[in-house]
Design a protein around this motif. Structure first.
Motif, PDB file in Angstrom:
ATOM      1  N   LYS A  66       0.827  -1.217   0.000  1.00 29.72           N
ATOM      2  CA  LYS A  66       0.000   0.000   0.000  1.00 29.72           C
ATOM      3  C   LYS A  66       0.856   1.260   0.000  1.00 29.72           C
ATOM      4  N   ILE A  67       2.063   1.149   0.542  1.00 29.29           N
ATOM      5  CA  ILE A  67       2.921   2.319   0.695  1.00 29.29           C
ATOM      6  C   ILE A  67       3.682   2.644  -0.583  1.00 29.29           C
ATOM      7  N   VAL A  68       4.089   1.640  -1.350  1.00 29.64           N
ATOM      8  CA  VAL A  68       4.907   1.860  -2.550  1.00 29.64           C
ATOM      9  C   VAL A  68       4.296   2.872  -3.516  1.00 29.64           C
ATOM     10  N   PRO A  69       2.987   2.792  -3.849  1.00 29.21           N
ATOM     11  CA  PRO A  69       2.431   3.790  -4.769  1.00 29.21           C
ATOM     12  C   PRO A  69       2.543   5.224  -4.234  1.00 29.21           C
ATOM     13  N   LEU A  70       2.465   5.380  -2.927  1.00 21.63           N
ATOM     14  CA  LEU A  70       2.585   6.712  -2.329  1.00 21.63           C
ATOM     15  C   LEU A  70       4.021   7.205  -2.404  1.00 21.63           C
ATOM     16  N   LEU A  71       4.981   6.304  -2.214  1.00 19.19           N
ATOM     17  CA  LEU A  71       6.389   6.679  -2.365  1.00 19.19           C
ATOM     18  C   LEU A  71       6.669   7.127  -3.797  1.00 19.19           C
ATOM     19  N   ASP A  72       6.050   6.432  -4.750  1.00 19.89           N
ATOM     20  CA  ASP A  72       6.235   6.807  -6.158  1.00 19.89           C
ATOM     21  C   ASP A  72       5.669   8.204  -6.426  1.00 19.89           C
ATOM     22  N   GLN A  73       4.512   8.489  -5.834  1.00 20.80           N
ATOM     23  CA  GLN A  73       3.903   9.809  -6.035  1.00 20.80           C
ATOM     24  C   GLN A  73       4.770  10.918  -5.468  1.00 20.80           C
ATOM     25  N   LEU A  74       5.439  10.624  -4.359  1.00 21.33           N
ATOM     26  CA  LEU A  74       6.287  11.627  -3.702  1.00 21.33           C
ATOM     27  C   LEU A  74       7.732  11.572  -4.192  1.00 21.33           C
ATOM     28  N   ASN A  75       7.982  10.667  -5.148  1.00 25.24           N
ATOM     29  CA  ASN A  75       9.328  10.517  -5.707  1.00 25.24           C
ATOM     30  C   ASN A  75      10.366  10.194  -4.627  1.00 25.24           C
ATOM     31  N   ILE A  76       9.982   9.343  -3.689  1.00 22.38           N
ATOM     32  CA  ILE A  76      10.900   8.888  -2.642  1.00 22.38           C
ATOM     33  C   ILE A  76      11.484   7.556  -3.097  1.00 22.38           C
ATOM     34  N   THR A  77      12.787   7.506  -3.244  1.00 18.83           N
ATOM     35  CA  THR A  77      13.429   6.313  -3.804  1.00 18.83           C
ATOM     36  C   THR A  77      14.362   5.608  -2.833  1.00 18.83           C
ATOM     37  N   SER A  78      14.507   6.125  -1.632  1.00 24.72           N
ATOM     38  CA  SER A  78      15.423   5.483  -0.678  1.00 24.72           C
ATOM     39  C   SER A  78      14.887   5.638   0.742  1.00 24.72           C
ATOM     40  N   GLY A  79      15.431   4.803   1.625  1.00 21.40           N
ATOM     41  CA  GLY A  79      15.109   4.915   3.044  1.00 21.40           C
ATOM     42  C   GLY A  79      13.949   4.080   3.510  1.00 21.40           C
ATOM     43  N   TRP A  80      13.136   3.532   2.576  1.00 24.62           N
ATOM     44  CA  TRP A  80      11.968   2.728   2.931  1.00 24.62           C
ATOM     45  C   TRP A  80      12.214   1.264   2.591  1.00 24.62           C
ATOM     46  N   ASN A  81      11.838   0.391   3.519  1.00 25.29           N
ATOM     47  CA  ASN A  81      12.107  -1.032   3.385  1.00 25.29           C
ATOM     48  C   ASN A  81      10.952  -1.833   3.971  1.00 25.29           C
ATOM     49  N   TYR A  82      10.913  -3.119   3.631  1.00 23.69           N
ATOM     50  CA  TYR A  82       9.925  -4.004   4.240  1.00 23.69           C
ATOM     51  C   TYR A  82      10.614  -5.272   4.721  1.00 23.69           C
ATOM     52  N   LEU A  83       9.926  -5.983   5.595  1.00 27.73           N
ATOM     53  CA  LEU A  83      10.449  -7.231   6.140  1.00 27.73           C
ATOM     54  C   LEU A  83       9.610  -8.382   5.610  1.00 27.73           C
ATOM     55  N   PRO A  84      10.130  -9.140   4.639  1.00 24.13           N
ATOM     56  CA  PRO A  84       9.354 -10.261   4.097  1.00 24.13           C
ATOM     57  C   PRO A  84       9.207 -11.375   5.129  1.00 24.13           C
ATOM     58  N   ILE A  85       8.128 -12.137   5.003  1.00 22.52           N
ATOM     59  CA  ILE A  85       7.892 -13.256   5.905  1.00 22.52           C
ATOM     60  C   ILE A  85       7.521 -14.493   5.105  1.00 22.52           C
ATOM     61  N   SER A  86       7.754 -15.638   5.699  1.00 24.22           N
ATOM     62  CA  SER A  86       7.296 -16.900   5.132  1.00 24.22           C
ATOM     63  C   SER A  86       6.824 -17.782   6.276  1.00 24.22           C
ATOM     64  N   LEU A  87       6.260 -18.921   5.940  1.00 25.75           N
ATOM     65  CA  LEU A  87       5.697 -19.818   6.958  1.00 25.75           C
ATOM     66  C   LEU A  87       6.635 -20.992   7.197  1.00 25.75           C
ATOM     67  N   GLY A  88       6.871 -21.296   8.467  1.00 25.26           N
ATOM     68  CA  GLY A  88       7.596 -22.493   8.829  1.00 25.26           C
ATOM     69  C   GLY A  88       6.658 -23.492   9.477  1.00 25.26           C
ATOM     70  N   VAL A  89       6.705 -24.738   9.040  1.00 24.42           N
ATOM     71  CA  VAL A  89       5.884 -25.800   9.644  1.00 24.42           C
ATOM     72  C   VAL A  89       6.788 -26.571  10.601  1.00 24.42           C
ATOM     73  N   PHE A  90       6.481 -26.500  11.893  1.00 27.24           N
ATOM     74  CA  PHE A  90       7.353 -27.075  12.912  1.00 27.24           C
ATOM     75  C   PHE A  90       6.982 -28.511  13.273  1.00 27.24           C
ATOM     76  N   SER A  91       5.726 -28.895  12.997  1.00 21.77           N
ATOM     77  CA  SER A  91       5.317 -30.285  13.215  1.00 21.77           C
ATOM     78  C   SER A  91       5.512 -31.038  11.900  1.00 21.77           C
ATOM     79  N   ASN A  92       4.937 -32.221  11.753  1.00 23.55           N
ATOM     80  CA  ASN A  92       5.187 -33.050  10.580  1.00 23.55           C
ATOM     81  C   ASN A  92       4.528 -32.447   9.333  1.00 23.55           C
ATOM     82  N   GLU A  93       5.341 -31.777   8.534  1.00 29.13           N
ATOM     83  CA  GLU A  93       4.823 -31.063   7.365  1.00 29.13           C
ATOM     84  C   GLU A  93       4.203 -32.018   6.348  1.00 29.13           C
TER      85      GLU A  93
END
Length: 346
Positions: free
Chosen positions: A300-327
């Motif tokens: 949701k934030i990326v389009p707003l950064l593009d509108q404001l021409n902000i190209t640095s300083g913003w980052n995200y933390l990707p996530i994934s799922l780990g199955v700890f029992s018998n996958e």
């Protein structure tokens, strides 16, 4: 807090009677569920709020889209549109909601993403638009009993299992604990990597015999910019619009990151240009301070950064799922039910 729960308890009883009565009408066949000519896997929960549905839904999409023509159908919570919408490259969170947009960002033509309040109508439209569709994953569809499903996956949080909660409004349950009996598998989410299984006898009171309980957790990736991995991050401004920020905050502190400010917005928050400018100002042009947000908020934030021409300083933390029992046991259970349904349709 206890006083407030006592005060709201009569309303919970009234709410519970209405929801339980509706479910009873389905159980007795007085309300009917519509059969659709595809395999249907439902991912849902009993509690209002975030229980980790999106990471688990993403996990199922990554797994089963390799062998089946697959689509995911969501209500599209928080969107400003109505009716059926099929996600396209130009789609925004305003049109389809932030979680479906997050799922679509990972699709890469492997599966389709659509939103519709009426899940039956949504599946019908998908069948018209997606040739040879075999599998539909209902995102947050446990309470949507108008459509038949072949697998009911019920999610519950490790630190807040459904059997400890109460009905709305004194608690956060959307329906009674006994509704867990509709589940074919229980998936415990947000489980810490080193964990002790929850007391199984607490589940037995509510679930069908031999329904398995599996444990999953969030695995965080590297802090990432649009152009790739961000290196040498020490001080951050955290920006979140999710239901429960504590696991994320705990993780960042474990990584010895200095959170100098946390902009903690409500779940599914719709960011504005003014919000972005306010957060940027908090940086005070200090390039050593990086702004970090969640993957769900990032789309949701990326389009707003593009509108404001902000190209640095913003980052995200990707996530994934780990199955700890018998996958394998978990995936085989779901696959068997999908295969059984597809065989009956052939």
């Amino acid at each position: 807090m206890i006083f407030l729960k006592i005060l709201l308890w009569p309303f919970s009883i009234l709410y519970g009677c209405i929801v339980t009565g509706r479910n009873k009408l389905y159980d007795l066949g007085l309300f009917t569920s519509t059969d659709v000519p595809v395999a249907v896997v439902c991912v849902g929960n009993l509690k209002a709020g975030g229980t980790g549905k999106t990471p688990f839904t993403q996990y199922l999409l990554d797994t089963y889209s390799e062998t089946h023509k697959t689509a995911v159908l969501s209500r599209g919570y928080g969107r400003k549109t109505r009716g059926f919408v099929l996600a396209q490259a130009q789609s925004t969170a305003v049109e389809i909601g932030d979680e479906p947009l997050q799922l679509f960002a990972h699709a890469q033509d492997r599966y389709h993403v659509a939103v519709c309040e009426d899940r039956i109508e949504g599946v019908k439209r998908l069948l018209e638009l997606v040739p040879d569709l075999k599998l539909v994953i209902l995102d947050d569809g446990f309470q949507h009993r108008k459509i038949k499903r072949d697998v009911n996956v019920l999610l519950t949080e490790y630190n807040d299992p459904f059997y400890t909660d109460m009905l709305l409004p004194s608690g956060r349950l959307r329906e009674s604990r006994i509704s867990a009996a509709r589940a074919d598998v229980i998936v415990v989410t947000k489980t810490p990597p080193v964990y002790k299984p929850l007391p199984h006898q607490r589940f037995i009171s509510y679930i069908k015999p031999r329904v398995p309980v599996h444990y999953t957790g969030i695995i965080y990736g590297d802090i990432t910019h649009q152009k790739g991995k961000t290196d040498q991050v020490k001080s951050i401004i955290l920006v979140t619009g999710i239901a429960n920020t504590q696991p994320l905050v705990d993780y960042l502190k474990e990584k010895q990151l200095d959170i100098i400010k946390h902009f903690n917005f409500s779940d599914h928050y719709s960011f504005s240009l003014q919000d972005i400018e306010k957060i940027e100002n908090a940086r005070n042009k200090d390039e050593s301070i990086q702004i970090v947000t969640t993957e769900k908020d990032w789309v949701k934030i990326v389009p707003l950064l593009d509108q404001l021409n902000i190209t640095s300083g913003w980052n995200y933390l990707p996530i994934s799922l780990g199955v700890f029992s018998n996958e394998k046991v978990l995936l085989d259970l779901i696959q068997q039910k999908i295969s059984k349904r597809l065989y009956s349709l052939s």
